[in-house]
Structure formats: structure tokens, C-alpha cells
Motif scaffolding. Structure first.
Motif, mmCIF file in Angstrom:
data_model
loop_
_atom_site.group_PDB
_atom_site.id
_atom_site.type_symbol
_atom_site.label_atom_id
_atom_site.label_comp_id
_atom_site.label_asym_id
_atom_site.label_seq_id
_atom_site.Cartn_x
_atom_site.Cartn_y
_atom_site.Cartn_z
ATOM 1 N N TRP A 22 83.186 51.515 26.702
ATOM 2 C CA TRP A 22 82.848 50.363 27.363
ATOM 3 C C TRP A 22 81.699 49.590 26.840
ATOM 4 N N GLU A 23 81.805 48.202 26.605
ATOM 5 C CA GLU A 23 80.454 47.464 26.211
ATOM 6 C C GLU A 23 79.965 47.741 24.797
ATOM 7 N N GLY A 24 80.815 47.866 23.873
ATOM 8 C CA GLY A 24 80.503 48.140 22.341
ATOM 9 C C GLY A 24 80.449 46.733 21.841
ATOM 10 N N ASP A 25 79.582 46.481 20.907
ATOM 11 C CA ASP A 25 79.376 45.173 20.244
ATOM 12 C C ASP A 25 79.820 45.293 18.830
ATOM 13 N N ALA A 26 80.824 44.396 18.600
ATOM 14 C CA ALA A 26 81.362 44.347 17.274
ATOM 15 C C ALA A 26 80.101 43.751 16.146
ATOM 16 N N GLY A 27 79.124 43.433 16.595
ATOM 17 C CA GLY A 27 78.137 42.958 15.348
ATOM 18 C C GLY A 27 77.035 44.007 15.153
ATOM 19 N N LEU A 28 77.037 44.966 15.848
ATOM 20 C CA LEU A 28 76.075 46.117 15.852
ATOM 21 C C LEU A 28 76.669 47.399 15.221
ATOM 22 N N ALA A 29 76.341 47.709 14.000
ATOM 23 C CA ALA A 29 77.062 48.883 13.387
ATOM 24 C C ALA A 29 76.283 50.184 14.033
ATOM 25 N N GLY A 30 77.049 51.158 13.382
ATOM 26 C CA GLY A 30 76.116 52.583 13.445
ATOM 27 C C GLY A 30 76.929 53.454 14.341
ATOM 28 N N ASP A 31 77.900 52.865 15.094
ATOM 29 C CA ASP A 31 78.648 53.880 16.279
ATOM 30 C C ASP A 31 79.673 54.560 15.529
ATOM 31 N N ARG A 32 79.846 55.972 15.776
ATOM 32 C CA ARG A 32 80.913 56.581 14.957
ATOM 33 C C ARG A 32 81.421 57.664 16.105
ATOM 34 N N LEU A 33 82.847 57.953 15.418
ATOM 35 C CA LEU A 33 83.543 59.197 16.176
ATOM 36 C C LEU A 33 83.899 60.208 14.929
ATOM 37 N N ALA A 34 83.223 61.262 15.004
ATOM 38 C CA ALA A 34 83.358 62.329 13.717
ATOM 39 C C ALA A 34 84.091 63.504 14.474
ATOM 40 N N VAL A 35 84.623 64.366 13.611
ATOM 41 C CA VAL A 35 85.380 65.658 13.681
ATOM 42 C C VAL A 35 84.999 66.380 12.538
ATOM 43 N N GLY A 36 84.451 67.533 12.759
ATOM 44 C CA GLY A 36 83.935 68.572 11.522
ATOM 45 C C GLY A 36 82.883 67.711 10.940
ATOM 46 N N GLY A 37 81.985 66.751 11.347
ATOM 47 C CA GLY A 37 81.084 66.028 10.518
ATOM 48 C C GLY A 37 81.768 64.926 9.842
ATOM 49 N N ALA A 38 82.997 64.678 9.849
ATOM 50 C CA ALA A 38 83.353 63.570 8.927
ATOM 51 C C ALA A 38 83.921 62.429 10.159
ATOM 52 N N ALA A 39 83.400 61.078 9.844
ATOM 53 C CA ALA A 39 83.481 60.031 10.380
ATOM 54 C C ALA A 39 84.988 59.659 10.558
ATOM 55 N N LEU A 40 85.628 59.325 11.611
ATOM 56 C CA LEU A 40 86.936 58.998 11.236
ATOM 57 C C LEU A 40 87.080 57.408 11.340
ATOM 58 N N THR A 41 88.222 56.783 10.911
ATOM 59 C CA THR A 41 88.431 55.368 11.121
ATOM 60 C C THR A 41 89.340 55.075 11.968
ATOM 61 N N PRO A 42 89.219 54.052 12.795
ATOM 62 C CA PRO A 42 90.229 53.809 13.761
ATOM 63 C C PRO A 42 91.039 52.787 13.318
ATOM 64 N N GLN A 43 92.462 53.027 13.913
ATOM 65 C CA GLN A 43 93.581 52.513 13.638
ATOM 66 C C GLN A 43 93.693 50.725 13.993
ATOM 67 N N SER A 44 92.869 50.337 14.560
ATOM 68 C CA SER A 44 92.814 48.893 14.949
ATOM 69 C C SER A 44 91.491 48.084 14.840
ATOM 70 N N GLY A 45 91.365 46.964 14.968
ATOM 71 C CA GLY A 45 90.324 46.112 14.913
ATOM 72 C C GLY A 45 89.992 45.983 13.609
ATOM 73 N N ASP A 46 88.467 46.100 13.136
ATOM 74 C CA ASP A 46 88.229 46.122 11.700
ATOM 75 C C ASP A 46 88.453 47.344 10.976
ATOM 76 N N GLN A 47 88.659 48.419 11.477
ATOM 77 C CA GLN A 47 88.791 49.676 11.030
ATOM 78 C C GLN A 47 87.757 49.979 9.950
ATOM 79 N N LEU A 48 86.617 50.174 10.584
ATOM 80 C CA LEU A 48 85.538 50.607 9.802
ATOM 81 C C LEU A 48 84.957 52.114 10.618
ATOM 82 N N ASN A 49 84.631 52.899 9.753
ATOM 83 C CA ASN A 49 84.421 54.214 10.422
ATOM 84 C C ASN A 49 82.887 54.289 10.961
#
Length: 839
Positions: free
Chosen positions: A755-782
Motif C-alpha cells: 500500500w501507498e507506493g508511488d510510481a514516481g519514486l524509485a528504489g523499492d525492490r523485492l529480492a530473492v537470494g540477493g537478486a531483484a525481481l521484475t514484476p509481471q505488471s505495471g512498468d515492469q521495473l525491478n
């Protein structure tokens, strides 16, 4: 004081010599094979219990009608087992109850025969209702018997009610004769304890046999508490004298003592008629086992002391007096000898069952016995056509009767699902596998929980004699507390190469120490096996809301309930995911109301994808917004509308809060499994969640479900949740351990609700084993995963303040998900996992 001696229960009336484990599979193993699609396994069950079914049917109805009722009953039970219902171990009492009901239903049907070719008008599916048996069902001995594990019920039925010897029962239960005797001993002790607990909880309850005794009082409780140990001779002399003094003064407690001291007789007189009806007098007398005549005599005495009207109802016909007279004549003439059965008329062999569509890759050796009855048809037919039994194959010259069967090889895993957090509910998962080439014995798993962690649930019913867990462990397991920190879980024998998983809901206390892991000790294979979890209670992480394995998957969807004014500068571009004003910080956010329903002030829709043929196992509704006065109250609510339905007001079961830089926010949760199971997949609507409109504010809802996926592989699914605020003014990182996940090779799917994530502010990530994952919807930026995109949202390319995303990744052996942020501030919500399960 009159002299009284406490009697120790015997292992059995006559303990047979020890012998090797029976080569034939038990009833429970055969039932499990039938549920897995092996129709051929019904043949041995049919052969074992056919004589008993015929014996009861012939005492209820004469001529060909008895055989027709038996064949119809076997056909119905096969259909029930194939659909996953019916018994798991106690096949005989289930079969006899079904025979009796089939005969009664046929009798009722014959009374109102009318000619028609529209059979659907006749079969209304109304079950037979027997008032006398309903009264028996409410009796304490019947309720105590039915509260026992099904395997205990089965051994008590065969040994105590039917009077069979342990050696005769051994093949049915997959045990040795001594094993049957030991199991019967434990079952009798369990029955005594359950029976005593019911008397403690219901002191005015009637006894099975005693009449005219005064009701108990609170003064009886100390004596009743010790009565079980007194009967076993396990009390100290001082306590034993106190119990004896009370029994001398209290007629009711003396009657209870007599009943539990002779629990076998009490069981026969209460449970026997409940299953068999009045025909139990003749059925048990003609059973041919030791003591059959004595059992029939006691039941006859019980029957004759019933009121006349109850005798008539219990018999199912108006011939109760004839039944009682016939039983009396048979017993008087026979003296102590068992009643001789009439010479059986020749019976046709039952027709062969329909083979499964997919051949068994490991075919069984042909049997010389008749084939099983036919698979269930929409309507049972009359007398089956006889078919010749197949010729038995010649024995293999290389077969050796002395070659021992390969032993089972049981292994166990245990672990907390997600993280066990202080003061929160959680889940401990346990998996037991039989890696051997033979079925196991009964599986007994003793789970030891960390200090100040308890199995969630409690005593239920008016008598408070049965423990009902907060969530069922599943997969055929029965679990109940066996001590302050221990849980005993039992399971029917596991076939070779089979696995069974249990999920135990637990409550973690505020003082639970960090680091102490749960353990499990396993019995039923090659001696004792012990397994220890990787982690115990931890200081941080996400707790588990639900977990399951099988052909399952997690699905989720959601949408926003606050948006910008389309007439405001930059709003239309932002909603099309264009321009540089895609944050709610740039707009005066106002309710979105898309359902054209005047009863709602905000509403939005999203599509929930449920696989074809899939059943919803669990579903949760989450909603979030700025915490105004309405959201601060624990009674916060939202509205949910199923496809084609109307809105239902959903009350929050839990509300958790967090602090973002400019305001306090919350996440609410409610279990909506029943609603989503009824509504299924399609377009769902969320409405009217508590929030505050204004600049930079947000509100939204998300629907998360675990569903069956019949076409998918065998997988494990889990739902973890917690509201944690991350951002520049507080913690920037949260590690979510996926403990309890037995992930195999292949791609897993991670789901995220935040909740309350902003598309204009970068730097938020979801990582597994240190590797940032790419979402399958939206702008698809890891490096900007919280970009206001929600999978399944309808009429919204950009969902201000809510993200519902999926990620694909191959998980390692100890996986963890890390959520982190650089510039953005957001509230974590839900993490879901669907992963191939390691064998």
C-alpha cells in the motif's frame, strides 16, 4: 463400607500368540487406494465384509430383498469413497449402518409405490430419520465412542461389540494380533476417559443402564476426576479410600463406576443398537464369535426394557415383538451355545467393478476371490447379473512365503510456516513420507512446540469432551494436545511412496523465547525418527495466515478506492500511466465510485481468476487506507460483492497500523472463504473501506485466495501477511523468511500486496537470494516495483496507492524474500508463494 476392588482392564479376553504382520493390506490402506482411483482395491473390502452385511440384512428383511439391499449398499459406498467421503478406517460399522438405512429406505418406498418414468420425482434425497436412534445418538456412551479416532472406533467395534478375536481383526487393521490387543487396550482407555469427561461436563446426563439414581452434584467432581485411575488401580491408597467412601454414598457415581469398569458391556448396549437397530440382537447372537450369545442376551434385556413405542420405532417395522420373541427363543434354546445360522442359499458372484480409465503402472497380482461390485450408477439397479469368478493364477514357483515384506521407511520434516512472531497466531507444518516399498503401520507423530507456544483450538460441545483445532491439520491427520507443549498427531497407515502433510495452527505467547525450534518424533516405520525445524520464534518477519499443499495455487486481485479528479490537470495522463505526475502526492484524492449503486460512496472492480474445476480452499479480504476515526475502531468494515451478487458487509477480524511520514495508515483483514467459495471466479467489487480523502491519501482493497488447480502440478502454497511501514523515516528493509516451504526445482510464483507506493519514486525492490525481481505488471521495473499497478484491476491502468503484483523465481533450499526501499515510503501487506514441492 462394602468391599469394592478396582479392576485393571485386560488387553483382551484372550490374547492370541504373536505372529508376523498380516500380508494383506488393511481396510484403511484399501480405502486410501480406492480414493486414489484404484477400483480393484474394493474387491478385498467386499470379500471381507460381505458376510456381515448379508447377516444383518437377512435379519431386517427376507428373501431376495436382503441381497438386493446388500448389493445396493456396496454400490453406494463405492461411489462415496471415490468422491472422497465415507470412512477412513472403520469400514464395518459404516457398512452395517448403510445396510440398515438402505433396508429402511426401501421399506418406506414400497409403502408408496406409484408408476412413473420420472424417477427424479421419487428420489428426494431425504435421509431416514429414526427417533429412537436419535435418542441413542445423544447418549453419552455413543457420543464418547464417536469422539474417538476412527481407528479406535474400528478396533472397539470388532473386538468388543462383535466379539471377534484379535487374530481375526488383525488383517482388517493391518496389525499383528498383539498389535490389535494393544490398540484395543488404548481405545478402551480412551473411551473411559471420554465417557468420564462427558459425565463431568453433564452431571445430569442419563446413564446407559442405571435407572432411578439421583443426579450428580459438584460434590461428585473430585471423585469423578479420579475414577478412571481408580478403575485401573492407579490411585494411592488414601485417594482410593476417598473415592470408595464417595461411591458408598452416591448412587449415581457408583453406577458410573460400574459402567466404566465394564466399559465393554456399556459399549455393546449403547453403540450396538445405534448401528444395528433391533436386529443387533440377532446379528450379534449369530455372529459366531466367542460370547455371541451372551452379547445377544444382554442386548435383548436392554431392548425388552425399552418403552413399547420405542421398541417399535427402533425395529423399523411393527414387528418388534416378533423380533424380540424370536431372539428370546433362540437364546433360550441355545443356552450358552451360539445360535446356529440358517443354511445359506447359493449366492451369485458380484459383477466386476469398472476399471479406472488410467491403468495402474504397478498392477496387482490377480486374486482368486470374486471381483468387486460395480461402480456407483446414478440409480441402483435391482439384482445384479451373476458372472463367473476368474480362475486363480498358478502360484509362482519363485515365490517364497518365508520372504519378509520390505519394511516401510518413514521420514519427517517440520518447520514454522513463514515466521512465528510473539503475540501472534502462526502455523507449524509437518510432512511425513513413506520412502519404503511397503505400507507403514499407523503413523504417530509427537510434535514438541517451543515454550509458550500452544496448539490453537479448544474443547467443544456441551460436554467439552472433544478438542477441535482452530484449523484442521488436513490430509487425513488427527491432532490433539497431549501435554502443555506437545501435540500427538495420528494417521492411518501410509502406502509405499506416499506423503501426508499436516498444518498445525498455533498461538505464540508474548514470552516465547527466540530460537527454540519445534521438533517431531515419528513412530510407525523403522524405529523412532526425529526431525527439527530450521527456526523457532523470531523477532521479525511475516507470520503465516494459511498454507496447504496439493494441486493448488494462490490467486490475488484488487483495486483502488481513491483517485484523482479527471478534470484536474495531469489526471488523465497519470491514469494512462503517462507523464511525470503519477503519484497521489500531486492530487487531491477523492472517492472512486464505479458501480452505479447509490448505497455505496466508493467502489471498484477486479477480476479473480479461479482455475476451471478448482475449489476455493481459503480466501482473505484485505483493505487499507488512511487511519481516520472509523479505521481506528476495531470494528472497521468493508463491503464485498460477488460476481452476479449483491454487497455483503465484512467486519474486520484484525486491524494493524503503521506510521508513514505524513499520516497513520492501517491494514484490515477478514476471512471470506465462504463468500469466495460460493461466488467463485469472475468480477468482484470492493466498496466503502474507511479512509480519509485528501492530498496524498489512498484507499484500496485486495482479495487473496488459495485454490485448487486440477491441471497444475503438485505444489505448496502459503499466504503470509503483516502491516509494516518501510521508508526513509524508519526501517528500510524487511526480510520475509519462507520457512516451512519444501520447494523443489522449477519456477515459483511470488505474490505481493502493498500500500501507498508511488510510481514516481524509485528504489523499492523485492529480492530473492540477493537478486531483484521484475514484476509481471505495471512498468515492469525491478528497482521500482511499487508503481501503483494491480493485477486484475478493471477500468484502472494506474491504481493510486495499491500494488498487487506477481514475480517468477527459482527458489533455493532456504528461501527468503527481502522487501526494501530507497526513496519511497510504503506499508507491506501480503506475500504469497506458490512453489513446486520437493518430493
Amino acid at each position: 463400607m462394602r468391599e469394592r476392588r478396582a479392576r485393571r482392564p485386560l488387553l483382551s479376553n484372550a490374547t492370541p500368540p504373536a505372529g508376523p504382520a498380516p500380508a494383506e493390506p488393511s481396510d484403511a490402506a484399501l480405502i486410501a487406494l480406492i480414493r486414489d482411483g484404484d477400483a480393484g482395491a474394493y474387491g478385498p473390502l467386499y470379500e471381507r465384509h460381505l458376510a456381515a452385511a448379508r447377516g444383518l440384512a437377512r435379519h431386517l428383511v427376507g428373501g431376495d430383498a436382503a441381497e438386493d439391499a446388500v448389493q445396493e449398499t456396496f454400490t453406494k459406498i463405492l461411489d462415496v469413497l471415490r468422491r472422497g467421503g465415507g470412512p477412513r478406517a472403520g469400514f464395518r460399522p459404516y457398512l452395517l449402518t448403510s445396510v440398515r438405512n438402505t433396508v429402511y429406505d426401501r421399506y418406506r418406498g414400497d409403502k408408496r409405490v406409484q408408476a412413473t418414468d420420472r424417477t427424479e420425482l421419487l428420489d428426494q434425497g431425504v435421509p431416514f430419520d429414526d427417533p429412537a436412534l436419535a435418542g441413542l445418538e445423544r447418549s453419552l456412551i455413543v457420543r464418547a465412542f464417536r469422539s474417538l479416532p476412527e481407528r479406535w472406533q474400528a478396533v472397539l467395534w470388532h473386538t468388543e461389540i462383535e466379539g471377534a478375536k484379535a487374530a481375526e481383526v488383525a488383517p482388517l487393521l493391518g496389525l499383528t494380533a498383539n498389535g490389535v490387543a494393544a490398540l484395543a487396550y488404548r481405545a478402551r482407555e480412551g473411551l473411559r476417559q471420554a465417557y468420564l469427561q462427558m459425565h463431568l461436563a453433564e452431571p445430569d446426563a442419563p446413564l446407559v443402564r442405571a435407572e432411578g439414581v439421583p443426579a450428580g452434584t459438584e460434590e461428585c467432581r473430585p471423585a469423578l476426576d479420579k475414577l478412571g485411575a481408580y478403575v485401573r488401580g492407579g490411585l494411592a491408597k488414601r485417594d482410593a479410600r476417598a473415592v470408595e467412601a464417595h461411591l458408598d454414598e452416591c448412587a449415581r457415581c457408583a453406577a458410573i463406576h460400574a459402567e466404566i469398569a465394564d466399559v465393554n458391556g456399556t459399549l455393546r448396549e449403547g453403540v450396538g443398537p445405534f448401528v444395528l437397530g433391533a436386529a443387533g440382537v440377532l446379528y450379534l447372537a449369530a455372529a459366531g464369535h466367542g460370547g455371541g450369545a451372551a452379547v445377544g442376551a444382554k442386548l435383548l434385556a436392554w431392548f425388552r426394557h425399552l418403552p413399547k413405542r420405542q421398541q417399535q420405532v427402533l425395529s423399523g417395522t411393527t414387528g418388534a415383538a416378533a423380533v424380540a420373541a424370536a431372539a428370546a427363543a433362540m437364546l433360550l434354546v441355545s443356552g450358552t451355545s451360539p445360535v446356529q445360522r440358517p443354511a445359506p442359499r447359493p449366492q451369485p458372484n458380484p459383477p466386476a467393478a469398472v476399471a479406472p480409465a488410467k491403468p495402474d503402472p504397478k498392477p496387482r497380482a490377480p486374486r482368486a476371490a470374486p471381483a468387486p461390485p460395480p461402480a456407483a450408477a446414478p440409480k441402483p439397479v435391482a439384482k445384479p447379473v451373476a458372472k463367473a469368478a476368474p480362475e486363480p493364477p498358478a502360484p509362482s514357483p519363485s515365490a517364497s512365503a518365508s520372504t519378509p515384506a520390505p519394511p516401510p521407511d518413514l521420514t519427517a520434516r517440520i518447520g514454522a510456516v513463514g515466521t512465528l512472531l510473539r503475540g501472534r497466531d502462526g502455523i507449524v507444518a509437518m510432512s511425513v513420507a513413506n520412502a519404503g516399498k511397503a505400507p507403514s503401520k499407523d503413523v504417530v507423530a509427537d510434535v514438541t512446540l517451543p515454550p509458550d507456544v500452544a496448539y490453537a483450538g479448544g474443547a467443544t460441545g456441551r460436554e467439552a469432551a472433544r478438542f477441535t483445532p482452530a484449523r484442521e491439520p488436513g490430509d487425513g491427520w488427527s491432532c490433539r494436545p497431549s501435554g502443555p507443549r506437545t501435540v500427538r498427531c495420528t494417521h492411518a497407515p501410509l502406502p509405499a511412496r506416499a506423503t501426508a502433510s499436516a498444518y498445525l495452527g498455533v498461538q505464540v505467547g508474548a514470552a516465547a523465547p527466540y530460537g527454540t525450534p519445534p521438533t517431531v518424533t515419528l513412530r510407525g516405520g523403522r524405529g523412532l525418527r526425529t526431525a527439527t525445524a530450521d527456526a523457532g520464534v523470531a523477532a521479525d518477519g511475516m507470520r503465516a495466515r494459511f498454507a496447504a499443499d496439493g494441486h493448488v495455487r494462490t490467486v490475488q486481485t484488487g483495486n483502488a478506492l481513491l483517485g484523482c479528479d479527471p478534470e484536474e490537470d495531469g489526471c488523465r495522463a497519470a491514469m494512462a500511466r503517462k507523464g511525470d505526475r503519477r503519484d497521489d502526492d500531486f492530487f487531491d484524492m477523492r472517492p472512486v465510485d464505479r458501480d452505479a449503486d447509490p448505497a455505496t460512496s466508493s467502489s471498484s472492480a477486479a477480476r479473480l481468476d479461479v482455475p476451471a474445476g478448482g475449489r476455493v480452499l481459503w480466501a482473505g479480504l484485505y483493505w487499507s487506507g488512511v487511519a481516520g476515526d472509523a479505521a481506528r475502531r476495531d470494528g472497521a468494515s468493508a463491503k464485498l460483492r460477488a460476481p452476479g451478487g449483491s454487497y455483503t458487509t465484512v467486519r474486520a477480524a484484525e486491524v494493524r497500523r503503521g506510521r508513514l511520514p505524513d499520516f497513520t495508515v492501517y491494514q484490515a483483514f477478514a476471512d471470506v472463504t465462504a463468500l469466495v467459495r460460493a461466488g467463485g471466479g469472475g468480477t468482484w467489487w470492493g466498496a466503502d473501506v474507511p479512509t480519509v480523502a485528501g492530498a496524498a491519501h489512498y484507499a484500496g482493497w485486495a482479495l487473496v485466495a488459495v485454490v485448487e488447480d486440477p491441471a497444475g502440478p503438485y505444489r505448496q502454497a502459503m499466504v503470509l501477511d503483516d502491516a509494516r511501514a518501510l521508508g526513509p523515516d524508519g526501517p528500510r528493509r524487511l526480510e520475509v523468511s519462507l520457512n516451512g516451504l519444501v520447494a523443489g526445482a522449477g519456477t515459483a510464483r511470488i505474490g505481493l500486496v502493498a500500500w501507498e507506493g508511488d510510481a514516481g519514486l524509485a528504489g523499492d525492490r523485492l529480492a530473492v537470494g540477493g537478486a531483484a525481481l521484475t514484476p509481471q505488471s505495471g512498468d515492469q521495473l525491478n528497482d521500482n516495483i511499487l508503481d501503483s499497478s494491480a493485477a486484475g484491476a478493471i477500468d484502472a491502468n494506474l491504481t493510486f496507492g495499491i500494488d498487487v503484483d506477481y514475480f517468477a523465481v527459482a527458489l533455493g533450499r532456504r528461501p527468503a524474500v527481502t522487501l526494501s526501499t530507497g526513496q519511497d515510503a510504503f506499508l507491506t501487506g501480503v506475500v504469497t508463494v506458490t512453489a513446486p514441492m520437493r518430493s
